[in-house]
Design an enzyme around this catalytic site. Structure first.
Site, PDB file in Angstrom:
ATOM      1  N   GLU A 194      35.668  56.091  38.272  1.00  0.00           N
ATOM      2  CA  GLU A 194      35.737  55.089  37.201  1.00  0.00           C
ATOM      3  C   GLU A 194      34.442  55.057  36.379  1.00  0.00           C
ATOM      4  O   GLU A 194      34.191  54.097  35.654  1.00  0.00           O
ATOM      5  CB  GLU A 194      35.996  53.691  37.791  1.00  0.00           C
ATOM      6  CG  GLU A 194      37.299  53.550  38.544  1.00  0.00           C
ATOM      7  CD  GLU A 194      38.520  53.527  37.642  1.00  0.00           C
ATOM      8  OE1 GLU A 194      38.355  53.634  36.405  1.00  0.00           O
ATOM      9  OE2 GLU A 194      39.640  53.403  38.174  1.00  0.00           O
TER      10      GLU A 194
ATOM     11  N   HIS B 100      33.978  46.716  40.347  1.00  0.00           N
ATOM     12  CA  HIS B 100      35.436  46.829  40.374  1.00  0.00           C
ATOM     13  C   HIS B 100      35.891  46.781  41.811  1.00  0.00           C
ATOM     14  O   HIS B 100      35.351  47.486  42.678  1.00  0.00           O
ATOM     15  CB  HIS B 100      35.873  48.145  39.729  1.00  0.00           C
ATOM     16  CG  HIS B 100      37.331  48.458  39.911  1.00  0.00           C
ATOM     17  ND1 HIS B 100      38.332  47.591  39.541  1.00  0.00           N
ATOM     18  CD2 HIS B 100      37.948  49.549  40.438  1.00  0.00           C
ATOM     19  CE1 HIS B 100      39.509  48.124  39.815  1.00  0.00           C
ATOM     20  NE2 HIS B 100      39.307  49.316  40.367  1.00  0.00           N
TER      21      HIS B 100
ATOM     22  N   HIS C  38      39.555  45.597  44.543  1.00  0.00           N
ATOM     23  CA  HIS C  38      40.985  45.315  44.622  1.00  0.00           C
ATOM     24  C   HIS C  38      41.214  44.003  45.370  1.00  0.00           C
ATOM     25  O   HIS C  38      41.510  44.012  46.571  1.00  0.00           O
ATOM     26  CB  HIS C  38      41.711  46.465  45.323  1.00  0.00           C
ATOM     27  CG  HIS C  38      41.614  47.768  44.609  1.00  0.00           C
ATOM     28  ND1 HIS C  38      42.078  48.954  45.146  1.00  0.00           N
ATOM     29  CD2 HIS C  38      41.122  48.091  43.379  1.00  0.00           C
ATOM     30  CE1 HIS C  38      41.865  49.949  44.280  1.00  0.00           C
ATOM     31  NE2 HIS C  38      41.282  49.443  43.205  1.00  0.00           N
TER      32      HIS C  38
ATOM     33  N   GLU D  19      34.882  24.496  40.689  1.00  0.00           N
ATOM     34  CA  GLU D  19      33.789  25.470  40.633  1.00  0.00           C
ATOM     35  C   GLU D  19      34.119  26.647  39.712  1.00  0.00           C
ATOM     36  O   GLU D  19      33.227  27.218  39.075  1.00  0.00           O
ATOM     37  CB  GLU D  19      33.485  26.000  42.046  1.00  0.00           C
ATOM     38  CG  GLU D  19      33.089  24.936  43.046  1.00  0.00           C
ATOM     39  CD  GLU D  19      31.734  24.330  42.755  1.00  0.00           C
ATOM     40  OE1 GLU D  19      30.790  25.092  42.485  1.00  0.00           O
ATOM     41  OE2 GLU D  19      31.628  23.097  42.783  1.00  0.00           O
TER      42      GLU D  19
ATOM     43  N   HIS E  40      46.429  46.204  39.845  1.00  0.00           N
ATOM     44  CA  HIS E  40      45.360  47.110  40.291  1.00  0.00           C
ATOM     45  C   HIS E  40      44.144  46.365  40.853  1.00  0.00           C
ATOM     46  O   HIS E  40      43.753  46.603  41.990  1.00  0.00           O
ATOM     47  CB  HIS E  40      44.930  48.013  39.125  1.00  0.00           C
ATOM     48  CG  HIS E  40      43.941  49.073  39.503  1.00  0.00           C
ATOM     49  ND1 HIS E  40      44.061  50.384  39.104  1.00  0.00           N
ATOM     50  CD2 HIS E  40      42.822  49.029  40.248  1.00  0.00           C
ATOM     51  CE1 HIS E  40      43.055  51.086  39.583  1.00  0.00           C
ATOM     52  NE2 HIS E  40      42.278  50.273  40.292  1.00  0.00           N
TER      53      HIS E  40
END
Length: 273
Positions: free
Chosen positions: A126, A149, A151, A180, A221
């Site tokens: 990525e 990044h 998942h 929050e 994703h």
């Protein structure tokens, strides 16, 4: 020397040591939360090479071309988790699973300043998306040096519900489940409809959203988020996961969660940290 194959001053090595310790801590939490199955997830940290007193040189001459040019990132250094590395391995052995790379003087390629362990290690698949985001942050949000990044199970689950694949509906849930979240992520999250991962297209789509949000969900994703440090960036993702978990918990108990009202959200938005 922290990284073999690279000559660097004490200032850079000190910064990298601190940043890598944070990356390792966060990687461990991502794995423990179940948000980093197999080799899922990636992290990058930008180092402002212009601010260093001593230049960095590398004994490795190979230059790797980029999918697109990033002139604003020319000469910049990045700590990046390696492709196919497991977050559990990054946590246990960060020096062997995190690379230091340098973008060339034209922004069209990069050179790896090899880690002391795996000499064949390459940056995350990525990388193009990360650099697209860093390029935007240099221009619009220079204090943000981290792209993360991962998942997140609860957030992916939200985007598996077609009627929720809408920015307004997602933010109503995520900002409305816990005070929050509104306090620390008042700009909410962006939403990227499903696109093939690892491409410039999804990177550019993500950048457009991150110009106004600190986080963006990829349909089915995961999430991309930016911050000043790895710890701060993780905290933001953790808050969003908490909100999603509260929503699912209420729904699994048979209730439609009320959420914070518009007036309550407006009141919270005035709190600044």
């Amino acid at each position: 020397m922290f990284f073999a194959g690279a000559a660097m001053g004490q200032e850079l090595e000190s910064f990298m040591t601190e940043a890598t310790i944070e990356i390792a801590s966060v990687a461990g939490w991502l794995w423990q939360r179940g948000w980093a199955e197999r080799n899922a997830g990636n992290i990058s940290v930008r180092i402002d090479a212009a601010g260093l007193q001593e230049p960095v040189t590398s004994s490795e001459q190979q230059e790797i071309p980029l999918q697109k040019s990033f002139p604003r990132l020319a000469g910049q250094l990045f700590l990046v988790t390696g492709t196919n590395t497991r977050m559990r391995d990054v946590a246990a052995s960060p020096v062997e699973n995190v690379l230091l790379i340098e973008i060339d003087s034209t922004g069209t390629g990069y050179q790896i300043l090899s880690p002391s362990g795996k000499t064949t290690l390459r940056p995350s698949s990525e990388l193009s998306t990360h650099l697209c985001i860093h390029d935007m942050m240099v221009r619009n949000r220079p204090s943000h040096r981290v792209v993360m990044h991962t998942h997140v199970t609860e957030l992916i689950a939200l985007t598996q519900i077609k009627e929720l694949c809408d920015p307004h509906k997602l933010n109503k849930i995520l900002l409305g489940m816990h005070p929050e979240t509104m306090i620390f992520i008042p700009d909410g999250v962006g939403f990227v409809p499903y696109l093939l991962p690892g491409t410039t297209t999804i990177g550019e789509s993500t950048v457009k959203l991150l110009e106004i949000h600190s986080a963006a969900l990829w349909e089915k994703h995961g999430i991309f988020a930016t911050g000043r440090t790895p710890l701060e960036t993780f905290d933001m993702i953790d808050l969003l996961a908490k909100s999603a978990s509260i929503w699912f918990l209420c729904r699994s108990a048979g209730y439609d969660p009320e959420g914070l009202t518009e007036s309550q959200l407006a009141e919270l938005s005035k709190i600044k940290f």
